[in-house]
Design an enzyme around this catalytic site. Sequence first.
Site, mmCIF file in Angstrom:
data_model
loop_
_atom_site.group_PDB
_atom_site.id
_atom_site.type_symbol
_atom_site.label_atom_id
_atom_site.label_comp_id
_atom_site.label_asym_id
_atom_site.label_seq_id
_atom_site.Cartn_x
_atom_site.Cartn_y
_atom_site.Cartn_z
ATOM 1 N N HIS A 126 0.839 -1.202 0.000
ATOM 2 C CA HIS A 126 0.000 0.000 0.000
ATOM 3 C C HIS A 126 0.875 1.254 0.000
ATOM 4 C CE1 HIS A 126 -3.523 2.469 1.522
ATOM 5 N NE2 HIS A 126 -2.514 3.194 1.987
ATOM 6 N N GLU A 127 1.837 1.309 0.901
ATOM 7 C CA GLU A 127 2.673 2.515 0.983
ATOM 8 C C GLU A 127 3.528 2.683 -0.268
ATOM 9 O OE1 GLU A 127 1.783 4.540 3.028
ATOM 10 O OE2 GLU A 127 0.767 3.275 4.484
ATOM 11 N N GLU B 168 -6.072 6.473 -1.830
ATOM 12 C CA GLU B 168 -5.989 5.369 -0.869
ATOM 13 C C GLU B 168 -6.498 4.073 -1.488
ATOM 14 O OE1 GLU B 168 -4.407 5.462 1.830
ATOM 15 O OE2 GLU B 168 -4.049 7.618 1.851
ATOM 16 N N ASP C 16 -4.624 0.640 -1.872
ATOM 17 C CA ASP C 16 -5.131 -0.631 -1.332
ATOM 18 C C ASP C 16 -5.090 -1.723 -2.394
ATOM 19 O OD1 ASP C 16 -5.645 0.271 1.230
ATOM 20 O OD2 ASP C 16 -7.764 0.723 0.863
HETATM 21 ZN ZN LIG Z 1 -2.518 5.197 2.359
#
Ligand SMILES: [Zn+2]
Length: 713
Positions: free
Chosen positions: A549-550, A610, A614
């Site tokens: 994710h990051e 986001e 994800d």
């Molecule tokens: Zn995030």
Amino acid sequence: MQGDRGETRMGNRSVLVLAVLALAMSLSAQTGSEPKAAVASMDIAGGCAALQAAATIDPSAARGFDVASLDRSVKPCDDFFQFAGGSWLKANPIPAAYARWGNFDLLRAHNEDVLHEILETAAKNQNAEPGSNEQKIGDFYTSCMNTDAIESAGLKPLEPEFERIAAINNVEELQAEITHLQMEGVNSGFVFRSQQDYKNSTKVIGGAVQGGLGLPDRDYYTKTDEKSVKLREAYVAHVAKMLSLAGDDAGSVDAEAKTVMALETKLAEASLTRVERRNPDNVYHVMSVADLKTATPSLSWERYFHQIGFPAIDSINVAEPAFFKAYSGMMTETPYADWKVYLRWQLVHSSADGLPSAFVDEDFNFYGKTLSGTQELLPRWKRCARATDAELGEALGQVYVKKAFPPESKARALEMVHNLIAALRDDLATLDWMGPETRKQAQVKLGAIALKIGYPDHWRDYSAYKVVRTSYAENVEKGDEFEFHRVAAKIGKPVDRTEWGMTPPTVNAYYSPSMNEIVFPAGILQPPFYDAKRDDALNYGGMGAVIGHEMTHGFDDQGAKFDAQGNLKNWWTPEDLKNFQARSQCVIDQFDGYEVEPGLHENGKLVVGESIADLGGVTIAHAAFEKTLAGKPAPPEIDGFSAEQRFFLGFAQIWFGSARPEEQRVRVATDPHPLQRFRANGSLSNMPSFSKAFGCSAGSAMVRPEKTQCRIW
Ligand SMILES: [Zn+2]
């Protein structure tokens, strides 16, 4: 990170201070009026999540995957989140002191138990060397826990400030007081801090960002639906109550509260929306002192820089020029009497946590109960532990990591990160929609991502921050002053690449586009995210997906605009950019379609970054997991689930949790992270590997029709 204003009110001033840490383009979850931590970064958790009630939490309880979490009455292909965690959700209702409750919160509660022990020990030690970190955390915590002293001090700590506000008589004095309040961590209309220059990431410049609102977002002031109108009425009543507690005449507080509402509404109307602020180009306007004179004639930046102690600052980024133009106009057009009421309100509001219980209770009544649906205040020790973490996070964090973060944890996390990077490198090499030129640039960017795990190599120096045992109000004020100065002092100096934007016990992680770095605090490197004692499938589905994710944030709608050196600079060919934007639009459309409650949907444009992270994160983690299996016999089933299936159960498990309806509304309006059930199901319903693992047929709810399936990385 996160949005539990009703829960995290302790140290509200510090919330502003944290905002100062970071840049404007970023977006961590927040429900307060100001950007909180890591504004320059994208975090995974939705911020400092909520916390838990009283019991001590053992994170090993989450070890492995507990089949008791399953709700077997639901089919995995119909609603995987419910299948994987339905019984967990039933067994884990939201505690009264929380607005939301889930696995992030459970782990945070565990970490807070560790902090509690550390702080109680430090508080008992009367012999700590004066000026040492141990003295500071012990005395800070002691002063916060000493409610008798806080009650007997009453409003006394604010009196000098009330007098200064009352004395305002011209625009220079108004500006001086606005500045003075900011330096003490009070929200007086905008935020000033340092940031990396988006277009020259080796430079630290000053940055001014819109602010000044008591409600969670500008839209709360402008929406006309019934719930919004009612909420504004409740807010005005709350402002009146706080001013009345602060000693204003009962006959005038209603009118005063309306004045505050009118002034904040003007600020709100001049503010950019959260979606507008996602585009870094919208919030990048470097101006010289001469430019500033024209842009904000009534707000003198020369005087401002002088007063904050940095007269040599010669240019800054004005994130939202239209806001500052309006603010400058208001400084002369709005009567001083109105400004005085507004500043008095913001002072009391920002200081509420450190004031007598009447203020704390009324503050909770609005921000906790009305806004978030929370039923009761967190225990005081938790509020004080959070306040200590906010003001002295790296002093407390040093003790925390010694106690709770063995060196092996770092080595294991590092190994997993390298496997994830290798998987993303393979993915970039084979992506069918990207041309060779862009592909090469993307690989350069991936190769340049810096990594921080656990805790800083160089700890923050708090020697300029004097902490006393006797006055909590003084400690918070001095702490906020220390932080304001520390951040402003970076302007014009080389970028400190060792600095961290989150404290070690934080259950979260972030990517900073200007640094091009991924950062994982010690607090998250534990079950249920990672546990060396369990099988790889769960660890890759959990921590692997977090790491992915990051990393993916470097390539989301915002991150993709920054190059390998962290500069806002296009590295895409026009055709590849068009392809990327179409794929981002797929994710926007998908999340627009999720209904939170009748009439309320997720805002795809707010959560797109986001959601890309994800989806990319779990996709890359899955590829990395597959690599660990290559050439080996298939691992045995555990509890009736194959390793493939357990990977996805591990992913769903990190999102177990729910939020109160009021809190959900706040989050949908303010949080760039979608609600947890959509984070789990939204990603997986785009993944053929998921439907294959569970044998889902086309047409099931967990399999998006091929035409609308989103895939970016
Ligand atoms: Zn995030």
